[in-house]
Scaffold this motif. Sequence first.
Motif, PDB file in Angstrom:
ATOM      1  N   SER A   6       9.347  81.419   9.106  1.00  0.00           N
ATOM      2  CA  SER A   6       9.378  81.180   7.668  1.00  0.00           C
ATOM      3  C   SER A   6       7.959  81.090   7.122  1.00  0.00           C
ATOM      4  O   SER A   6       7.088  80.473   7.745  1.00  0.00           O
ATOM      5  N   LEU A  10       7.644  78.780   1.853  1.00  0.00           N
ATOM      6  CA  LEU A  10       9.081  78.549   1.908  1.00  0.00           C
ATOM      7  C   LEU A  10       9.382  77.201   2.573  1.00  0.00           C
ATOM      8  O   LEU A  10      10.279  76.469   2.121  1.00  0.00           O
ATOM      9  N   SER A  66      13.534  82.554  -1.729  1.00  0.00           N
ATOM     10  CA  SER A  66      12.991  83.678  -0.972  1.00  0.00           C
ATOM     11  C   SER A  66      13.930  84.873  -1.023  1.00  0.00           C
ATOM     12  O   SER A  66      15.150  84.718  -1.142  1.00  0.00           O
ATOM     13  N   THR A  68      14.294  88.541   1.258  1.00  0.00           N
ATOM     14  CA  THR A  68      13.836  89.415   2.336  1.00  0.00           C
ATOM     15  C   THR A  68      14.417  90.804   2.120  1.00  0.00           C
ATOM     16  O   THR A  68      15.636  90.962   1.990  1.00  0.00           O
ATOM     17  N   THR A 122       9.195  89.155   3.222  1.00  0.00           N
ATOM     18  CA  THR A 122       9.865  88.052   2.552  1.00  0.00           C
ATOM     19  C   THR A 122       8.999  87.601   1.392  1.00  0.00           C
ATOM     20  O   THR A 122       7.853  87.204   1.581  1.00  0.00           O
ATOM     21  N   ARG A 124       8.613  85.484  -2.507  1.00  0.00           N
ATOM     22  CA  ARG A 124       9.072  84.349  -3.289  1.00  0.00           C
ATOM     23  C   ARG A 124       9.523  84.833  -4.664  1.00  0.00           C
ATOM     24  O   ARG A 124       9.040  85.846  -5.170  1.00  0.00           O
ATOM     25  N   GLY A 146       3.754  84.564  -2.843  1.00  0.00           N
ATOM     26  CA  GLY A 146       3.647  83.142  -2.585  1.00  0.00           C
ATOM     27  C   GLY A 146       2.272  82.653  -2.203  1.00  0.00           C
ATOM     28  O   GLY A 146       2.071  81.459  -2.003  1.00  0.00           O
TER      29      GLY A 146
END
Length: 230
Positions: A6, A10, A66, A68, A122, A124, A146
């Motif tokens: 992660s 996150l 999040s 992905t 991934t 944000r 992010g």
Amino acid sequence: AMSTSSPRWLKRIEEHPDFVECENRPWANELNRVKNGCLGSDFVLSDPKVLLRFFWSAKHEVLTGSVTFTHRAEGPPKGAHGASVCLVFDEILAYPVWVSGRSAFTANLNTNLRKMVPLGSTMRFVAFIDRVQGRKVYVRGLVDDGSGATDDVLDGVDRSDPDTALLGTVAREAFKRDPTIARQRKPTPASGKSGGGRRKMTSSSIVYADCEGLWIQSPNLQLHGHTQSK
């Protein structure tokens, strides 16, 4: 290949007391589909090409989380399809509308695809109701990496100042670059009360896309399953 760890931002959201992980599209899950009159397979949930995690702050009336972009979302080589990014906005901008108790349909998505989203990445997202004008609900959001703005999303909120109420400095740079989106006006704020101004979006992170959406409230749309948290 997709990363199995992660991102740091996150983990911070997961641990933040103001944000609660919540279910996206609870009215479309297996428990509620029949009672809501759904006939086919859900477009988003049945064969997901993007994986979403939602975290809602009732205190700040902001959704973050999040997304992905899996290998099934490929458009250009090694990049996510633009339609997959637009799908994300249709989902994340809808949640603040639904959780506020409004039944509404998507009417418009004004999306800026600023950078190609790497496949398997991934990202944000942030989304919130910007203003309400009669049956029209305007919602804004962005997708970024992010970096450099984690504290901005989670801290420094001043609800007494309508010009900086979004979350300190979440996403401003994205909207500075687009004078159409960043134009100043004094609409009715999200609460529906008079006075105030637009929330500003600011970010020191890399913004991949941003969007202003319009939802139209409809008394004919009644859905079961407006759960807020898991």
